[in-house]
Design an enzyme around this catalytic site. Structure first.
Site, PDB file in Angstrom:
ATOM      1  CE  LYS A  80      -4.005   1.930   2.535  1.00  0.00           C
ATOM      2  NZ  LYS A  80      -4.831   1.829   3.754  1.00  0.00           N
ATOM      3  CB  SER A 155      -8.348   3.448   2.715  1.00  0.00           C
ATOM      4  OG  SER A 155      -7.452   2.850   3.641  1.00  0.00           O
ATOM      5  CB  SER A 179      -8.568   0.689   5.599  1.00  0.00           C
ATOM      6  OG  SER A 179      -9.256   1.918   5.567  1.00  0.00           O
TER       7      SER A 179
END
Lengths: 486, 481
Positions: A80, A155, A179
């Site tokens: 990420k 997210s 997330s």
């Protein structure tokens, strides 16, 4: 053969590499080929690190040849874009950090390097991890590999989509209010948010410091356990990181659920939940009973206040955490005649709408005269929610719930209505407020073929228990892993 | 109504650096003098994703400061974020302590003053820990920021509004600095921002029960400025009230060039810091064992040393107060006594006059300006045994400051030793008696006052080096004969 390498699980690839069935270079090339093929459609990556990944893979091959392979030698992972990676730009999906290249590695990045992992690229996300759909990215939305019109969840949507689309074997996400678990559910992969403090946050760009936690995505629960083992552990650079020894998570996956008590909170099966989601979760509970576990109804009475408390605590912390993006030392700077105006212009141009909304919310709840009514009350609710779970875990070993009330929604569907978007996280947020571990794994598909996620919540540091439960479900074979339609 | 009808109410907030090797939340050097941005890392530059790790030594020094000022040490204290935007503040917030500081209560005892004022006890509200910011440097074409100071540990020491004059504020600061130096928590060097002060001032009619409206004067970095600023602000407020005006609650800046205060523009200070507990640091737990260990290792404090000087050495409270303003000065004094001096007050006065004079005159630290303390002691020992006169000792001391040589060597080299040899003195006395027959006759007839005249002549004959005591004895004997 090579075209299929990227579809492997980490456990399979680990064995194949050890047997020299293929090389780490071949495995990495297969992932890079897949990225070339599908990522123009999915947009799971902000930055693809082909050159670095091939170098890391070559190094892994040398290690394997020399007989000193590490736990993740040659395993290609997506990271990420919230993790500081030395020498590789780290944007947090924000214009603010579009060209920011950190001079240091996050602790977990260092650990994965030491374990021989290959970093295939930096995955897309909601800007500063604020969002539930990966639509709030300065680099464009990520699409759900199971349905291009749908969001992957957020997210950490890029990480989940990359795993689901076989662009990598596993991925790193972060989870502040769901997330990891929400995108895992929407994309049909496994994802775990460990106990708060189980994994170091050093070098993870902060959204809400008391809630943020590092965790992996993988194609199976076993793979998630393998990755978690490489991530967890004490870090002298993170004062909130636990010194507890790290168990062998993979060894805990013994399939034995006899006597396990699975709590089912009545507050999580209420109006508003998609009937197909409810049916899939109820079916999963029936499977658990067949496997020897027992289900008990429990109550988490303060659940209804969780979302409100979360948006106070998280935004308060975020408002301070994001103050450092001021255009003075790094990142975007929009020049002006004076410093005050430089701040205004830089932050107006650098942050997206959702980030601005949360900074304003957080600034408001901390303001003189409002602190007690909002922030302090939010913290009190948090304590009540933690106590709810403490009481519940006197009656059960694992709590099972849906991950989200619905399956993946359409791109654009909730962008105009932030409150609707926030409700995607109603089943995941309490877990962050209480600092507990939560596992998300596929438990079925709806009529449109969209994955449905089951959430297994554990007591503090009971990662082994929820991983064992998730792995046993997976091994029961009720839900077949479905390749994404690309 | 005159200014005498008013009294000033003053409280001080003192910020001082703690003397640690590394910064409060990272491993960077906390020392000064490095080139711009040489002592920095991702943590003290506020890079994305970094986290603070508390410096244990800084905590111990802060606890020492708390114990030395009789504070209660909180078993659990909390760090908070104080938010404001400024280019020298890399994270956009300062990590400080707000609701639950490390030290609470406590007091500082002001030493007795030369004007005979009684010792006063000034209460402390709290002492808390925080990190310093960087430094803005404004050049003609650009503004630059040096982050070397960013993250250097500070304590903020907040007094109750117990001070009543500029002079008392000065005495408080000197005593505080002395305590902090004694316990080696700080070096108290003002020029490096080692001690900065915010002042709260109000005035009220003497005997009034309520405080007046206060103003805050920020960022004073010398004791002299603190006193000047208070004097200026107190008279400004009194004049304002006398003219029928009202004091506005505002923040002032001290202009050191014009030596007056001016109100800050509202933009120059933030009014809502949005404090909340720092989620990246767990609450700070201090065990009774740690407090006990720090107490045990605590050196003698100025107040205790003062009391001991009065009790055991017979010094006056004022003398003890002057000597203990500085740990080095007190140590110098005690080392001098180790030469075996019997007259402690002579030694004390020697330090207060001769030694402190060279320190002031040269502007150098004691160790560089003055001879070794043991040599000063040996010098006074020579006075005590009558080997030299006090005046000769002063001459020798001046020479020793320059040469760095010992007392004996210097006294010999300069020929300052007194002649106590009876033979030489008897001969000189007899010569004077023979030469001044008329005066001798007058003296023997009862003009006692002439005695001093004869002493003067003998001393002159001896080149000023005769031991006056011996001269007196011998002269008396010979004149009586």
């Amino acid at each position: 053969m090579n075209s299929e390498l990227n579809r492997m699980t980490i456990a399979e690839a680990r064995d194949g590499l050890a047997r020299r069935d293929f090389s780490a270079l071949e495995l990495t090339r297969a992932c890079l080929d897949q990225i070339k093929l599908v990522d123009p459609k999915i947009n799971a990556f902000i930055t693809v690190c082909a050159r670095e990944a091939l170098e890391q893979a070559a190094a892994a091959d040398r290690q394997i040849a020399a007989g000193d392979a590490s736990a993740l030698s040659g395993i290609p992972l997506a990271i990420k874009d919230i993790y500081a990676t030395r020498g590789v730009r780290t944007t947090c999906a924000s214009k603010m950090l579009e060209n920011f290249v950190p001079p240091f590695d996050a602790t977990v990045i260092g650990k994965l390097r030491a374990a021989g992992a290959v970093f295939i690229g930096k995955a897309n996300m909601d800007e500063f991890a604020m969002g539930s759909s990966t639509e709030n990215s300065a680099f464009g939305a990520t699409r759900n590999p199971h349905n291009m019109e749908r969001v992957p969840g957020g997210s950490s949507g890029g990480s989940a989509a990359a795993v689901a689309a076989d662009e990598c074997l596993g991925a790193l996400g972060t989870d502040t209010g769901g997330s990891i678990r929400l995108p895992a559910a929407f994309c049909g992969v496994a994802g775990i948010k460990p106990t708060y403090s189980r994994v170091s946050r050093y070098g993870v760009i902060a959204y809400a410091s008391s809630l943020d936690q590092v965790g992996p995505f993988a194609k199976t629960v076993r793979d998630a356990a393998i990755l978690l083992g490489a991530l967890a552990g004490h870090d002298p650079h993170d004062s909130t990181c636990s010194a507890r020894p790290v168990p062998d998570y993979e060894a805990a996956l013994n399939g034995d659920l006899r006597g396990m008590r699975i709590g089912v909170p009545k507050e999580y099966f209420v109006a508003g939940i998609d009937p197909e989601v409810e049916r899939a979760v109820r079916d999963a509970l029936a499977t658990y009973e067949r496997l020897g576990a027992r289900t008990v109804e429990i109550s988490l009475p303060h659940t209804e206040f969780a979302t409100a408390a979360y948006y106070i605590v998280a935004t308060a912390e975020a408002s301070a955490n994001l103050s450092r993006y001021d255009g003075i030392r790094y990142g975007l700077r929009v020049t002006a005649d004076n410093t005050g105006e430089l701040y205004n212009r830089t932050r107006a141009a650098g942050f997206g709408a959702e980030v601005k909304r949360r900074i304003m919310l957080g600034t408001f709840v901390l303001s003189a005269g409002y602190y007690d009514a909002y922030y302090l009350k939010g913290q009190k609710v948090r304590t009540l929610i933690r106590r709810d779970f403490e009481r519940a875990f006197e009656q059960c070993d694992v709590i099972a719930t849906p991950v989200a009330p619905t399956t993946a929604f359409k791109i654009g569907e909730k962008m105009a209505d932030p409150l609707q978007m926030y409700l995607s996280d109603i089943f995941t947020i309490s877990v962050n407020l209480a600092g507990l571990p939560g596992l998300s794994l596929p438990c079925g598909f709806d009529r449109e073929g969209l994955p449905i996620g089951l959430q297994l919540i554990g007591a503090p540091f009971a990662e082994e228990t929820i991983l064992r439960a998730g792995d046993a479900f997976e091994r029961a074979g009720v839900v077949k892993r479905r390749a994404a339609i690309l | 109504m005159s200014a005498d009808a008013y009294e000033a109410i003053i409280g001080l907030e003192v910020h001082t650096h703690l003397m640690t090797r590394s910064k409060l939340f990272c491993g960077c050097s906390a020392s000064f003098g490095a080139g711009p941005n040489e002592n920095v890392c991702p943590v003290c530059m506020g890079m994305p994703g970094v986290l603070p790790v508390l410096n244990r030594h800084a905590v111990e020094l802060a606890i020492r400061a708390g114990l030395a000022t009789h504070c209660e040490i909180a078993p659990r204290s909390v760090f908070d974020r104080k938010s404001y935007f400024y280019p020298d503040l890399p994270k956009g917030y300062q990590i400080s302590q707000y609701e639950l500081p490390l030290c609470k209560g406590g007091y500082i005892e002001l030493p007795a003053h030369s004007d005979g004022a009684e010792p006063r006890r000034i209460r402390l509200t709290r002492i808390h820990m925080e990190e310093d910011a960087g430094k803005n440097i404004h050049e003609s074409d650009a503004s630059l920021v040096d982050f070397n100071r960013s993250g250097v540990p500070l304590v903020e020491i907040v007094s109750e509004p117990d001070l009543r004059s500029a002079g008392e504020a000065g005495a408080y600061l000197r005593e505080l600095r002395s305590i902090l130096r004694y316990i080696e928590a700080t070096d108290g060097k003002m020029e490096e921002g080692g001690l900065r002060c915010d002042v709260n001032v109000s005035v009220r009619k003497k005997g009034a029960a309520e405080f007046g409206v206060k103003t805050e004067i920020k960022n004073l970095n010398s004791f002299r400025f603190v006193e000047k600023a208070i004097e200026h602000e107190v008279s400004r407020q009194i004049e304002l009230l006398e003219a029928g005006g009202r004091v506005a609650q505002e923040t002032h800046l001290w202009d050191p060039v014009r030596e007056q205060t001016r109100p800050m523009r509202s933009k120059e200070f933030a009014n809502d810091y949005r404090y909340f507990p720092e989620p990246d640091l767990p609450p700070l737990s201090v065990t009774p064992d740690l407090i006990e260990a720090i107490k045990t290792a605590m050196p003698e404090l100025p107040a205790d040393q003062r009391a001991r000087f009065v009790r055991e050495l017979g010094l006056t409270a004022y003398e003890a107060g002057v000597l203990t303003q500085d740990r080095e000065v007190a140590a110098y004094f005690e080392t001098m006594l180790a030469a075996g001096l019997k007259n402690h007050r002579t030694a004390a006065n020697w330090v207060m006059t001769e030694v402190l004079r060279v320190v002031n005159d040269t502007g150098q630290p004691l160790a560089d300006a003055a001879p070794l303390a043991i040599e000063s002691g040996e010098l006074l020992k020579l006075v005590e045994t009558g080997a030299i006169s006090l005046n000769a000792a002063k001459t020798a001391f001046a020479a020793m400051c320059k040469s760095g040589q010992g007392a004996e060597t210097t006294v010999t080299a300069l020929g300052l030793a007194q002649v106590s040899d009876e033979g030489a003195i008897v001969a000189a006395c007899d010569r004077v008696i023979a030469a001044e027959a008329a005066k001798v006759a007058e003296y023997r007839a009862g003009r006692d006052k002439l005695f001093g005249f004869f002493v003067g002549l003998v001393m002159k004959a001896m080149g000023g080096k005769a031991n006056p005591k011996v001269v007196n004895e011998i002269l008396k004997r010979r004149l009586a004969a």
